[in-house]
Design a protein around this motif. Sequence first.
Motif, PDB file in Angstrom:
ATOM      1  N   SER A   1     -57.349  26.744  30.369  1.00  0.00           N
ATOM      2  CA  SER A   1     -56.549  26.370  29.203  1.00  0.00           C
ATOM      3  C   SER A   1     -56.281  24.865  29.284  1.00  0.00           C
ATOM      4  N   GLY A   2     -55.389  24.380  28.458  1.00  0.00           N
ATOM      5  CA  GLY A   2     -55.117  22.945  28.425  1.00  0.00           C
ATOM      6  C   GLY A   2     -54.556  22.405  29.735  1.00  0.00           C
ATOM      7  N   THR A   3     -53.762  23.201  30.421  1.00  0.00           N
ATOM      8  CA  THR A   3     -53.162  22.736  31.679  1.00  0.00           C
ATOM      9  C   THR A   3     -54.255  22.418  32.703  1.00  0.00           C
TER      10      THR A   3
ATOM     11  N   PHE B   1     -44.019  19.427  27.765  1.00  0.00           N
ATOM     12  CA  PHE B   1     -45.387  19.157  28.224  1.00  0.00           C
ATOM     13  C   PHE B   1     -45.519  17.788  28.884  1.00  0.00           C
TER      14      PHE B   1
ATOM     15  N   ARG C   1     -44.673  18.545  32.351  1.00  0.00           N
ATOM     16  CA  ARG C   1     -45.786  19.189  33.074  1.00  0.00           C
ATOM     17  C   ARG C   1     -46.673  18.148  33.766  1.00  0.00           C
TER      18      ARG C   1
ATOM     19  N   ASN D   1     -49.106  15.211  20.586  1.00  0.00           N
ATOM     20  CA  ASN D   1     -48.207  16.075  19.825  1.00  0.00           C
ATOM     21  C   ASN D   1     -47.426  16.929  20.827  1.00  0.00           C
TER      22      ASN D   1
ATOM     23  N   THR E   1     -45.531  19.835  21.683  1.00  0.00           N
ATOM     24  CA  THR E   1     -45.385  21.132  21.025  1.00  0.00           C
ATOM     25  C   THR E   1     -43.992  21.741  21.211  1.00  0.00           C
TER      26      THR E   1
ATOM     27  N   ASP F   1     -52.337  13.692  26.472  1.00  0.00           N
ATOM     28  CA  ASP F   1     -52.386  15.147  26.311  1.00  0.00           C
ATOM     29  C   ASP F   1     -52.534  15.426  24.814  1.00  0.00           C
TER      30      ASP F   1
ATOM     31  N   VAL G   1     -53.572  18.363  23.647  1.00  0.00           N
ATOM     32  CA  VAL G   1     -53.831  19.810  23.597  1.00  0.00           C
ATOM     33  C   VAL G   1     -53.499  20.384  22.223  1.00  0.00           C
TER      34      VAL G   1
ATOM     35  N   GLN H   1     -57.669  26.459  21.844  1.00  0.00           N
ATOM     36  CA  GLN H   1     -56.903  27.469  21.092  1.00  0.00           C
ATOM     37  C   GLN H   1     -55.910  26.942  20.066  1.00  0.00           C
ATOM     38  N   LYS H   2     -55.948  25.643  19.780  1.00  0.00           N
ATOM     39  CA  LYS H   2     -54.979  25.130  18.798  1.00  0.00           C
ATOM     40  C   LYS H   2     -55.750  24.514  17.636  1.00  0.00           C
TER      41      LYS H   2
HETATM   42  C1  LIG Z   1     -48.974  19.595  24.121  1.00  0.00           C
HETATM   43  C2  LIG Z   1     -49.413  20.667  25.066  1.00  0.00           C
HETATM   44  N1  LIG Z   1     -49.857  20.307  26.261  1.00  0.00           N
HETATM   45  C3  LIG Z   1     -50.266  21.198  27.156  1.00  0.00           C
HETATM   46  C4  LIG Z   1     -50.233  22.544  26.870  1.00  0.00           C
HETATM   47  C5  LIG Z   1     -50.670  23.505  27.907  1.00  0.00           C
HETATM   48  O1  LIG Z   1     -51.777  24.139  27.478  1.00  0.00           O
HETATM   49  P1  LIG Z   1     -52.177  25.608  27.991  1.00  0.00           P
HETATM   50  O2  LIG Z   1     -51.069  26.529  27.656  1.00  0.00           O
HETATM   51  O3  LIG Z   1     -53.416  25.794  27.167  1.00  0.00           O
HETATM   52  O4  LIG Z   1     -52.441  25.496  29.431  1.00  0.00           O
HETATM   53  C6  LIG Z   1     -49.789  22.985  25.632  1.00  0.00           C
HETATM   54  C7  LIG Z   1     -49.722  24.408  25.290  1.00  0.00           C
HETATM   55  O5  LIG Z   1     -48.936  24.869  24.520  1.00  0.00           O
HETATM   56  C8  LIG Z   1     -49.376  22.011  24.708  1.00  0.00           C
HETATM   57  O6  LIG Z   1     -48.954  22.374  23.493  1.00  0.00           O
END
Ligand SMILES: Cc1ncc(COP(=O)(O)O)c(C=O)c1O
Length: 385
Positions: A63-65, A90, A93, A139, A141, A166, A168, A191-192
């Motif tokens: 995924s994005g992480t 995020f 993160r 962005n 989220t 980022d 994502v 997925q976005k």
């Molecule tokens: C801005 C942003 N960065 C990182 C992520 C993390 O992505 P993932 O949940 O696909 O690992 C998300 C997921 O919602 C996100 O919206």
Amino acid sequence: MELLDTMLMTPGPVHLDSEVLLAGARQLRHHRTNDFAPIYKECVELLKKFFGTTQHLYLTTSSGTGGMETAVANLFNEGETVLTVQTGVFGVRFTQICEAFRLKPVVLKCEDGKAVTIDQIDEALKKHPEISGITVTFNETSTGICNDIQAIGNFLKDKGKILIVDGVSGLGALPFKMDDWHVDVTVSASQKGFLAPPGVGMVALSDKAWKKVETVKCHGYYFDLKLYKRDQEQAIPAYPWTPAINVMFSLQEALRKIDRIGLDNCIKHYAKLAGGLRAGLKALGLKLFTEEKATSNVLTVFYAPEGIAPKEIVSEMRNKYGILIAGGQEQFAATLLRITTIGAIGERDLLGTIALLEMILKKKGYLKQTGAGINAMMDYFLKHE
Ligand SMILES: Cc1ncc(COP(=O)(O)O)c(C=O)c1O
């Protein structure tokens, strides 16, 4: 209501169209053959176009992480100092990923609901000249903030730092020009804004960033970009491990669709939906969380009326009406609600969402009368046909 399948009005994963979903239901193609290579190549080429780059782009099975982790693991040596801008969950993160790889993150925490400013970045760089890289969320989220990456990239362009963005939830949904804006690394996921199921991460790098990668011993093995580059440059371009083959079938279909419609038209469509949603929520007297000049069109974040817990609204929307909206994340869980305006969705979906929200708010005693929100939204859509 059991009869309904749940419509995702969450800011990722987003609601998908059935052609994209069905594309993923095809028989496998082996990833080390010419049956699969053109799909992989086409995904990479279309993504480069949508990222606004002609430089390097690699896909990860994650995924994005995983993409965020790939960026940090490949760009910095242990002990390097990285400025991590936090405009929400995020941004935090990225700080945590830097800590996990024993870098030294310097945290720039922005005020709730506000974007980062160039002055704040400038001040941090003056205070910590040893900073070698900066992470920023495009962005955010969790808060609905869109940081001004163009301004940040322009400000940093001659300063010898690595700018990691980022993207994502922003890419595919908001204007973004990686090369023109001097971004060194951009991370995204399937997925976005790219309208596919989760499972494919994306990491794009400038030549400048790639030169840095060559000097760094990657923390870890699976996400070592030097292996990704080696395999992408083979006669049959490949991915070093077994990729998420079926997700890539869907991703190819989704990217083709975005290309057919035109990325700019998708972006305009989302802007219109977001404008309509904001007009509707304001007409209901609901307070928006994000400062207006930094408000993103990917999602709208707003306060639940006082005395009504966001989770009560989320569960009634889902359990009774089959629409999933999102509550606030972490420290915002008790106050905020989030509704997306991206995905394979249109006016019909936003009108349904606001009408059902009004019904719930009337039942809970916040509204005396329904209709103000949906009327404002209809007017907005009619004015912006
Ligand atoms: C801005 C942003 N960065 C990182 C992520 C993390 O992505 P993932 O949940 O696909 O690992 C998300 C997921 O919602 C996100 O919206």
